[in-house]
Design a protein around this motif. Structure first.
Motif, PDB file in Angstrom:
ATOM      1  N   TYR A   1      34.348  41.230  37.244  1.00 29.35           N
ATOM      2  CA  TYR A   1      33.381  40.177  36.944  1.00 29.35           C
ATOM      3  C   TYR A   1      34.112  38.857  36.718  1.00 29.35           C
ATOM      4  O   TYR A   1      34.880  38.727  35.767  1.00 29.35           O
ATOM      5  CB  TYR A   1      32.573  40.536  35.691  1.00 29.35           C
ATOM      6  CG  TYR A   1      31.840  41.854  35.830  1.00 29.35           C
ATOM      7  CD1 TYR A   1      30.592  41.911  36.429  1.00 29.35           C
ATOM      8  CD2 TYR A   1      32.411  43.041  35.387  1.00 29.35           C
ATOM      9  CE1 TYR A   1      29.924  43.122  36.569  1.00 29.35           C
ATOM     10  CE2 TYR A   1      31.751  44.250  35.517  1.00 29.35           C
ATOM     11  CZ  TYR A   1      30.510  44.281  36.107  1.00 29.35           C
ATOM     12  OH  TYR A   1      29.850  45.477  36.242  1.00 29.35           O
TER      13      TYR A   1
ATOM     14  N   ASN B   1      29.987  36.068  39.429  1.00 26.60           N
ATOM     15  CA  ASN B   1      30.143  36.958  40.582  1.00 26.60           C
ATOM     16  C   ASN B   1      30.440  38.371  40.104  1.00 26.60           C
ATOM     17  O   ASN B   1      31.230  38.569  39.182  1.00 26.60           O
ATOM     18  CB  ASN B   1      31.318  36.497  41.452  1.00 26.60           C
ATOM     19  CG  ASN B   1      31.064  35.186  42.132  1.00 26.60           C
ATOM     20  OD1 ASN B   1      30.528  35.154  43.215  1.00 26.60           O
ATOM     21  ND2 ASN B   1      31.460  34.097  41.486  1.00 26.60           N
ATOM     22  N   THR B   2      29.826  39.346  40.736  1.00 25.86           N
ATOM     23  CA  THR B   2      30.114  40.757  40.514  1.00 25.86           C
ATOM     24  C   THR B   2      30.752  41.262  41.796  1.00 25.86           C
ATOM     25  O   THR B   2      30.140  41.198  42.864  1.00 25.86           O
ATOM     26  CB  THR B   2      28.823  41.538  40.206  1.00 25.86           C
ATOM     27  OG1 THR B   2      28.226  40.980  39.038  1.00 25.86           O
ATOM     28  CG2 THR B   2      29.115  43.005  39.983  1.00 25.86           C
TER      29      THR B   2
ATOM     30  N   ASN C   1      33.177  47.580  39.241  1.00 28.55           N
ATOM     31  CA  ASN C   1      33.154  46.146  39.513  1.00 28.55           C
ATOM     32  C   ASN C   1      34.152  45.350  38.688  1.00 28.55           C
ATOM     33  O   ASN C   1      34.533  45.749  37.590  1.00 28.55           O
ATOM     34  CB  ASN C   1      31.761  45.571  39.214  1.00 28.55           C
ATOM     35  CG  ASN C   1      30.702  46.147  40.102  1.00 28.55           C
ATOM     36  OD1 ASN C   1      30.828  46.180  41.315  1.00 28.55           O
ATOM     37  ND2 ASN C   1      29.626  46.618  39.501  1.00 28.55           N
TER      38      ASN C   1
END
Length: 96
Positions: free
Chosen positions: A79, A36-37, A77
């Motif tokens: 991660y 997932n970012t 972001n």
């Protein structure tokens, strides 16, 4: 389902050389199984047009699944990889 994040600044302090440091809680919902970012939305305190890279990340699991950091955060972001369990939620405490 896409992961989303909201953040709350818990407190701020200054280091010995007067550098401003913030401890921020990022609440992340809607994580999917796999990588997932997650856009964190943390901006530099002196320039709201520039994202700030967290210096430290500590994960607090709020779901009963295995979650681990995929790579270090950058200025936009976080991660994380979820081993199993769609819709997982976590809280990440970051120092920025």
């Amino acid at each position: 389902m896409s992961a989303s994040a909201s953040f709350t600044t818990l407190y701020t302090f200054r280091l010995d050389r007067r550098q401003l440091v913030r401890r921020i809680r990022v609440d992340i919902t809607g994580l999917a199984s796999g990588a997932n970012t997650i856009p964190h939305g943390i901006m530099a305190p002196n320039n709201q047009a520039v994202g700030q890279t967290p210096k430290e990340e500590i994960v607090l699991l709020t779901s009963n699944v295995a979650v681990h950091r995929t790579q270090a955060a950058d200025s936009t972001n976080l991660y994380y990889t979820v081993d199993s369990g769609t819709g997982t939620t976590i809280s990440v405490y970051v120092t920025a």
